[in-house]
Design an enzyme around this catalytic site. Sequence first.
Site, PDB file in Angstrom:
ATOM      1  N   GLY A 115       1.085  -3.630   4.503  1.00 17.84           N
ATOM      2  CA  GLY A 115       1.304  -5.093   4.717  1.00 17.84           C
ATOM      3  C   GLY A 115      -0.062  -5.688   4.638  1.00 17.84           C
ATOM      4  O   GLY A 115      -0.956  -5.345   4.354  1.00 17.84           O
ATOM      5  N   GLY A 133      -9.147  -4.013   3.235  1.00 17.35           N
ATOM      6  CA  GLY A 133      -7.971  -4.154   4.107  1.00 17.35           C
ATOM      7  C   GLY A 133      -8.017  -3.211   5.239  1.00 17.35           C
ATOM      8  O   GLY A 133      -9.080  -2.455   5.349  1.00 17.35           O
ATOM      9  N   ASP A 134      -6.715  -2.752   5.670  1.00 17.44           N
ATOM     10  CA  ASP A 134      -6.653  -1.745   6.621  1.00 17.44           C
ATOM     11  C   ASP A 134      -6.602  -0.378   6.029  1.00 17.44           C
ATOM     12  O   ASP A 134      -6.739   0.690   6.874  1.00 17.44           O
ATOM     13  CB  ASP A 134      -5.129  -2.178   7.605  1.00 17.44           C
ATOM     14  CG  ASP A 134      -4.270  -1.932   6.522  1.00 17.44           C
ATOM     15  OD1 ASP A 134      -3.893  -2.775   5.496  1.00 17.44           O
ATOM     16  OD2 ASP A 134      -3.287  -1.151   6.539  1.00 17.44           O
ATOM     17  N   THR A 155       0.918  -1.260   0.202  1.00 17.21           N
ATOM     18  CA  THR A 155       0.024  -0.155   0.086  1.00 17.21           C
ATOM     19  C   THR A 155       0.737   1.278  -0.189  1.00 17.21           C
ATOM     20  O   THR A 155       1.779   1.274   0.709  1.00 17.21           O
ATOM     21  CB  THR A 155      -0.830   0.064   1.335  1.00 17.21           C
ATOM     22  OG1 THR A 155      -1.670  -0.982   1.501  1.00 17.21           O
ATOM     23  CG2 THR A 155      -1.627   1.236   1.422  1.00 17.21           C
ATOM     24  N   ARG A 195     -13.533  -8.029  -0.423  1.00 18.79           N
ATOM     25  CA  ARG A 195     -12.564  -7.961   0.868  1.00 18.79           C
ATOM     26  C   ARG A 195     -12.047  -6.477   0.984  1.00 18.79           C
ATOM     27  O   ARG A 195     -11.613  -5.848   0.101  1.00 18.79           O
ATOM     28  CB  ARG A 195     -11.539  -8.865   0.698  1.00 18.79           C
ATOM     29  CG  ARG A 195     -10.426  -9.223   1.658  1.00 18.79           C
ATOM     30  CD  ARG A 195      -9.158  -8.009   1.218  1.00 18.79           C
ATOM     31  NE  ARG A 195      -8.010  -8.225   2.184  1.00 18.79           N
ATOM     32  CZ  ARG A 195      -7.107  -7.448   2.234  1.00 18.79           C
ATOM     33  NH1 ARG A 195      -7.059  -6.288   1.495  1.00 18.79           N
ATOM     34  NH2 ARG A 195      -5.953  -7.560   2.974  1.00 18.79           N
TER      35      ARG A 195
HETATM   36  N1  GLY Z   1      -2.640  -3.322   3.453  1.00 18.13           N
HETATM   37  C1  GLY Z   1      -3.585  -3.492   2.360  1.00 18.13           C
HETATM   38  C2  GLY Z   1      -4.253  -4.509   2.511  1.00 18.13           C
HETATM   39  O1  GLY Z   1      -4.230  -5.326   3.253  1.00 18.13           O
HETATM   40  O2  GLY Z   1      -5.281  -4.339   1.595  1.00 18.13           O
END
Ligand code: GLY
Length: 314
Positions: free
Chosen positions: A202, A180-181, A150, A178
Amino acid sequence: MWGIIATWRMAFDGVTVASQLLKEGIAVGDAIELAIRLIEDNPLYKSVGYGGLPNIQGTVQLDAAYMDGDTYQIGSVAGISDVKNPISVAKQLSKERFNSFLVGEGARDYAVLHGFDIQNMLTDRAKSEWEKRLKEVQKNKLNPYDGHDTVGMVGLDVSGSMATGTSSSGLFMKQAGRIGDSPLSGSGFYVDSDIGGATATGLGEDLMKGCLSYEIVRLMKDGYSPQAACNQAVYDFADRLTKRNETAGAFSLIAMNRHGEWGVATNVEFAFVVATEKQKPTVYVATPTKDKQTTIEKVTEEWLEQQRKHATID
Ligand code: GLY
C-alpha cells in the site's frame, strides 16, 4: 507444519512453487527468495522488479528486504537500479553484521561485487506508460500517484523457522530517491520465529506512520490470533490517521503465526495468496467491514480469468 502467505494475485505462481518446496523440507528463506524472484522476473507485473514502473525521471528504482525470524538478521536495499533480483541482494545483505541496509549506487555496487545479475529493468511497456503519464500529468496538472502493489511474503518451514521478504518498484512517478515502507523493518515487514510475521502493501508514506508490521507481530506476541492482530492494528490505525489527516492511503497487511495460522486486514479490496500443509495454494479477496472486521472470500474462476486477461492485455 509449514505455510506461506503473500500479497496480491501476482504471488500465486511463486507461492505454488514455494509451497511444494516447503512441503519437501526446504528452508523458508530459500522458498521466499525463490518465490519473490519469480515475480521480479515477470515483466507483466508493473510494481515489482523487471517491468516495474519508473520514477518521475523514467528510472526504475527498486526497494526490497529480507528478514530471518530465527536470528532477526535483516538485509535491505532501497532505490537500487539495474539489478535483476533485489530480493536476493537483500537476503545476502541479511548475512552482514554491518552495512546491511544499502541505498542507490552503494547497493548496486554491492550487487556487482557479489556477482548478482545486472540488467536494465525498464521494459518498453513500462517506458511507454511513463511517457503517457508524464504527458497527462503535465497537461492536466493531475496528482500522478496511484495505489501500489508490493509483493510481501511471510513463511514457516517444517523446522519451525520463519522468514519474510518484500520487493517493490515503489510508487509510480515517485521522486528520484523516494523510498517506501517495503525495505523498512517494522513498517514493510517483521518476523520472529517464536511468534509470527507480518508484511504490508500500500501507500508507504502512510504505512510508515503506523509501523503496522511490527504492531501486528507485537499483538500476536500478546496472544492475539493473526486475524485479530491484523484487524486491531490496521483498523485502529486507519481510524487514527483519518482523524488526524482527514485521509488515509490504501494499505493492506497479511500475517502468519508460528502455527501456520494466518490473517489479513485492509482498507481497500485486496487479493492475497495462502498455502499451508492443510490448504493448497488459494487466492482470496479481503474487504473491510463497517464494524472493523475483514471479509475474506475465495476468488471465483471468473475473477481469475479477468486477472489473466488483464495481465496479458494491459
Ligand atoms: N508499499 C510500497 C511503497 O509505498 O513504496
